[in-house]
Scaffold this motif. Structure first.
Motif, PDB file in Angstrom:
ATOM      1  N   VAL B  35      23.178  15.299  58.239  1.00 15.40           N
ATOM      2  CA  VAL B  35      22.932  14.347  57.154  1.00 15.40           C
ATOM      3  C   VAL B  35      22.851  12.924  57.723  1.00 15.40           C
ATOM      4  O   VAL B  35      21.948  12.149  57.388  1.00 15.40           O
ATOM      5  CB  VAL B  35      24.045  14.444  56.085  1.00 15.40           C
ATOM      6  CG1 VAL B  35      23.910  13.329  55.061  1.00 15.40           C
ATOM      7  CG2 VAL B  35      23.983  15.799  55.399  1.00 15.40           C
ATOM      8  N   GLU B  37      22.090  12.024  60.818  1.00 19.36           N
ATOM      9  CA  GLU B  37      20.872  11.874  61.622  1.00 19.36           C
ATOM     10  C   GLU B  37      19.642  11.745  60.730  1.00 19.36           C
ATOM     11  O   GLU B  37      18.731  10.961  60.987  1.00 19.36           O
ATOM     12  CB  GLU B  37      20.689  13.086  62.548  1.00 19.36           C
ATOM     13  CG  GLU B  37      21.656  13.139  63.721  1.00 19.36           C
ATOM     14  CD  GLU B  37      21.566  14.470  64.470  1.00 19.36           C
ATOM     15  OE1 GLU B  37      20.448  14.963  64.682  1.00 19.36           O
ATOM     16  OE2 GLU B  37      22.620  15.027  64.824  1.00 19.36           O
ATOM     17  N   PHE B  39      19.400  10.644  57.556  1.00 12.76           N
ATOM     18  CA  PHE B  39      19.270   9.364  56.842  1.00 12.76           C
ATOM     19  C   PHE B  39      19.093   8.189  57.821  1.00 12.76           C
ATOM     20  O   PHE B  39      18.461   7.190  57.468  1.00 12.76           O
ATOM     21  CB  PHE B  39      20.443   9.152  55.891  1.00 12.76           C
ATOM     22  CG  PHE B  39      20.284   9.939  54.627  1.00 12.76           C
ATOM     23  CD1 PHE B  39      19.347   9.552  53.669  1.00 12.76           C
ATOM     24  CD2 PHE B  39      21.026  11.085  54.402  1.00 12.76           C
ATOM     25  CE1 PHE B  39      19.180  10.283  52.505  1.00 12.76           C
ATOM     26  CE2 PHE B  39      20.857  11.826  53.249  1.00 12.76           C
ATOM     27  CZ  PHE B  39      19.930  11.427  52.291  1.00 12.76           C
ATOM     28  N   ALA B  41      17.248   8.431  60.421  1.00 11.29           N
ATOM     29  CA  ALA B  41      15.790   8.483  60.641  1.00 11.29           C
ATOM     30  C   ALA B  41      15.054   7.904  59.428  1.00 11.29           C
ATOM     31  O   ALA B  41      14.062   7.186  59.571  1.00 11.29           O
ATOM     32  CB  ALA B  41      15.348   9.925  60.897  1.00 11.29           C
ATOM     33  N   TRP B  56      10.229  15.286  53.158  1.00  9.97           N
ATOM     34  CA  TRP B  56      10.355  14.646  54.490  1.00  9.97           C
ATOM     35  C   TRP B  56      11.803  14.735  54.967  1.00  9.97           C
ATOM     36  O   TRP B  56      12.069  15.038  56.132  1.00  9.97           O
ATOM     37  CB  TRP B  56       9.908  13.181  54.383  1.00  9.97           C
ATOM     38  CG  TRP B  56       9.822  12.464  55.699  1.00  9.97           C
ATOM     39  CD1 TRP B  56       8.731  12.314  56.507  1.00  9.97           C
ATOM     40  CD2 TRP B  56      10.907  11.792  56.386  1.00  9.97           C
ATOM     41  NE1 TRP B  56       9.066  11.612  57.633  1.00  9.97           N
ATOM     42  CE2 TRP B  56      10.386  11.274  57.599  1.00  9.97           C
ATOM     43  CE3 TRP B  56      12.254  11.583  56.095  1.00  9.97           C
ATOM     44  CZ2 TRP B  56      11.165  10.560  58.507  1.00  9.97           C
ATOM     45  CZ3 TRP B  56      13.043  10.879  57.007  1.00  9.97           C
ATOM     46  CH2 TRP B  56      12.491  10.375  58.190  1.00  9.97           C
ATOM     47  N   ARG B  59      12.564  18.231  56.048  1.00 12.70           N
ATOM     48  CA  ARG B  59      11.896  18.550  57.303  1.00 12.70           C
ATOM     49  C   ARG B  59      12.635  17.915  58.484  1.00 12.70           C
ATOM     50  O   ARG B  59      12.780  18.517  59.549  1.00 12.70           O
ATOM     51  CB  ARG B  59      10.459  18.041  57.242  1.00 12.70           C
ATOM     52  CG  ARG B  59       9.599  18.477  58.384  1.00 12.70           C
ATOM     53  CD  ARG B  59       8.172  18.241  57.967  1.00 12.70           C
ATOM     54  NE  ARG B  59       7.272  18.182  59.080  1.00 12.70           N
ATOM     55  CZ  ARG B  59       6.039  17.733  58.964  1.00 12.70           C
ATOM     56  NH1 ARG B  59       5.616  17.285  57.786  1.00 12.70           N
ATOM     57  NH2 ARG B  59       5.232  17.719  59.976  1.00 12.70           N
ATOM     58  N   THR B  60      13.095  16.694  58.283  1.00 14.46           N
ATOM     59  CA  THR B  60      13.836  16.018  59.343  1.00 14.46           C
ATOM     60  C   THR B  60      15.159  16.746  59.602  1.00 14.46           C
ATOM     61  O   THR B  60      15.548  16.967  60.757  1.00 14.46           O
ATOM     62  CB  THR B  60      14.088  14.550  58.950  1.00 14.46           C
ATOM     63  OG1 THR B  60      12.820  13.940  58.682  1.00 14.46           O
ATOM     64  CG2 THR B  60      14.788  13.788  60.050  1.00 14.46           C
ATOM     65  N   ASN B  63      14.492  19.835  61.587  1.00 10.71           N
ATOM     66  CA  ASN B  63      14.320  19.555  63.013  1.00 10.71           C
ATOM     67  C   ASN B  63      15.663  19.262  63.686  1.00 10.71           C
ATOM     68  O   ASN B  63      15.882  19.645  64.827  1.00 10.71           O
ATOM     69  CB  ASN B  63      13.360  18.386  63.220  1.00 10.71           C
ATOM     70  CG  ASN B  63      11.914  18.829  63.133  1.00 10.71           C
ATOM     71  OD1 ASN B  63      11.542  19.863  63.654  1.00 10.71           O
ATOM     72  ND2 ASN B  63      11.100  18.069  62.431  1.00 10.71           N
ATOM     73  N   CYS B  64      16.538  18.577  62.961  1.00 11.29           N
ATOM     74  CA  CYS B  64      17.865  18.290  63.531  1.00 11.29           C
ATOM     75  C   CYS B  64      18.633  19.591  63.787  1.00 11.29           C
ATOM     76  O   CYS B  64      19.467  19.665  64.682  1.00 11.29           O
ATOM     77  CB  CYS B  64      18.685  17.398  62.601  1.00 11.29           C
ATOM     78  SG  CYS B  64      18.041  15.726  62.449  1.00 11.29           S
ATOM     79  N   LEU B 135       7.879  22.150  55.348  1.00  8.32           N
ATOM     80  CA  LEU B 135       7.745  23.066  56.481  1.00  8.32           C
ATOM     81  C   LEU B 135       6.667  22.592  57.459  1.00  8.32           C
ATOM     82  O   LEU B 135       6.500  23.156  58.537  1.00  8.32           O
ATOM     83  CB  LEU B 135       7.403  24.470  55.972  1.00  8.32           C
ATOM     84  CG  LEU B 135       7.803  25.660  56.841  1.00  8.32           C
ATOM     85  CD1 LEU B 135       9.283  25.658  57.160  1.00  8.32           C
ATOM     86  CD2 LEU B 135       7.428  26.970  56.163  1.00  8.32           C
TER      87      LEU B 135
END
Lengths: 356, 166
Positions: B35, B37, B39, B41, B56, B59-60, B63-64, B135
């Motif tokens: 969470v 990382e 926010f 970003a 978004w 998706r981020t 990836n994390c 995705l």
């Protein structure tokens, strides 16, 4: 159970509902303040110091945007020349047609351990793609067939037969056969993000492009272990024939960017995995579980086309123990790639007009 | 509204959803990192985010979570959490908990992106367009993936039920 019942069953098994989180306001506000305090959004501008070295083949760019590592720009050498020549061919590339049509093949090796039988198989998928240039023609598609499976070596063939020569099966249960997966985009490397930023708007300057891509990676899960090899692989992926080509200027810039990466070697004029003449460049990477890999790009000597990519085993790792050095772990070959006014065999999804 | 106000509004609107997303997929400590990382970003990209940034953000966060997704540890943890929920439940709920465990085990056998397609729709409640965006694929590709994922999951559950009945 029909589709809706299945989805309802998954929804009912949701382990954490937002309403069950309780009051998280205090911790959330602390986090919000910390993020806002951690850094001002006014970015420090990066300082580029080019160090001229007499007769040097390399220019060092000293760049320190937060934690993005120092970048080294290679500006000469055979691999650099091959990539510059590819960029020049891209300048002449035609860019018109109703559809971008591609045919190709993915061949990847994987290991299977089933009921004591251990062997390596090669799965080969044929792929065909149709990407419309006008949205009224619908959404782009990539179709592939179930893979053809062949044992990698004679020893693998023995173990495979002992296991009953299982065939591809949609069902992921290992007792039902070999699970069919989508053809992979490459060997999966732990910790590496796939670049999914806005490729169309990447800067055209090689150094700025590298920094833009690495910044995206940093902001989406962290920097890759080996940034130069990551840029090599992800740059090649952006040139991949399967998706609709990026704007010409962006493709030219990607070729040039790859040519500036330290560690890129020329393999010269070679035969590609389908036996066609090609120009090849490569990079070597030590990975955590796949061993030491050599990533290869095969470029058409006559047109703007990345004919194929390949990951060769140089030294097997924990997950590639049955694959001998010199074997390809993954190969993607383009058989055909062209703009056409011809039509796909079926109507593309969401097409708003007929073809022809 | 300046960037800081926009970020604050976005954060307060979506923090709980992103936290729940992460908790569904990993343990509490890692979820809080994800969470943070995600926010962080979002703050770096606040000028470029759309009015509907939730796909978004998911998706981020996805990836994390990449490292542990690849190590498959998540499947164990999700299954573990379901099993833990079963502890101390009254007998009437036991069958439902066992059913959940079967479902979680079957979900754990799916390829990661197939599973994520199912969960984005079922758990995060996204429509197909938003789920495709989360995705990182086209809507058409998402529909195909979702269809295949449902088929694979149904087949896995059918196999399990057949074994139970035998």
């Amino acid at each position: 159970m029909n589709d809706q019942e299945l989805m309802d069953r998954i929804a009912a098994a949701n382990p954490v509902r937002v309403e069950d989180l309780g009051d998280t306001t205090e911790r959330a506000e602390a986090l919000r303040r910390e993020i806002l305090a951690r850094r001002s959004r006014s970015r420090r501008w990066w300082v580029l110091v080019a160090l001229p070295v007499a007769g040097a083949a390399v220019v060092f760019g000293l760049l320190r945007p937060e934690s993005i590592p120092r970048q080294t720009l290679v500006t000469s050498g055979e691999a650099h020349a091959i990539m510059l020549a590819a960029a020049q061919r891209a300048e002449k590339a035609p860019a018109s047609g109703r559809f971008w049509h591609t045919k190709g093949e993915v061949r990847h090796v994987f290991q299977r351990d089933h009921r004591g039988n251990r062997y390596a198989l090669v799965a080969t998928h044929a792929i065909e793609g149709w990407q419309p240039s006008d949205r009224r023609d619908g959404d782009g598609v990539s179709n592939w067939n179930a893979p053809r499976l062949t044992p990698l070596t004679a020893d693998d063939a023995v173990a495979y037969r002992r296991d009953g020569s299982p065939q591809p099966n949609e069902n992921p249960d290992p007792d039902m056969g070999v699970a069919v997966q989508d053809p992979p985009e490459g060997p999966e490397l732990a910790g590496d993000a796939i670049y999914e930023g806005d490729a169309r708007n990447l800067p055209h300057d090689p150094l700025k492009m590298r920094l833009a891509m690495l910044t995206w990676a940093r902001d989406h899960g962290g920097l890759p272990d080996n940034p130069a090899v990551w840029l090599f692989r992800e740059g090649a992926d952006l040139l991949n024939a399967e998706s609709q080509p990026l704007p010409r200027e962006t493709r030219i810039a990607i070729y040039r960017m790859i040519g500036t990466l330290p560690g890129v070697r020329s393999l010269g004029t070679v035969k590609d995995p389908l036996g066609r003449p090609a120009l090849a460049v490569a990079m070597t990477e030590k990975t955590e579980t796949l061993g030491v890999l050599e990533w290869r790009l095969f470029l058409s000597p006559s047109r703007d086309l990345l004919m194929g990519t390949q990951a060769m085993i140089v030294k097997p790792g924990a997950d590639t123990g049955r694959i001998a050095p010199g074997q390809a772990l993954y190969t993607y070959s383009v058989r055909a790639a062209e703009w056409t006014d011809g039509c796909p065999p079926g109507r593309l999804p969401n097409a708003k007009r007929l073809c022809p | 509204m300046n960037d800081e106000e926009r970020f604050t509004a976005l954060f307060r609107r979506h923090h709980a959803q992103v936290l729940a997303y992460a908790l569904r997929r990993t343990d509490t400590a890692r979820a809080e990192d994800v969470v943070a990382e995600t926010f962080a970003a979002a703050w770096r990209h606040i000028g470029k985010l759309s009015e509907e940034p939730l796909p978004w953000l998911y998706r981020t966060a996805w990836n994390c979570l990449a490292n542990e997704r690849r190590s498959n540890a998540r499947q164990v943890r999700v299954a573990g959490r379901v099993a833990a929920e079963g502890e101390g439940v009254v007998a009437d709920h036991a069958a439902g908990v066992a059913e959940n465990a079967e479902l979680m085990a079957a979900l754990g056998k799916l390829p990661a992106r197939d599973r994520e397609a199912l969960l984005l729709v079922s758990w995060e409640g996204l429509d197909q367009r938003s789920a495709a965006s989360a995705l990182g694929c086209s809507v058409a590709a998402f529909k195909v993936r979702l269809h295949r994922a449902r088929k694979k999951l149904a087949a896995l559950l059918a196999v399990h039920e057949a074994v139970q009945e035998a």
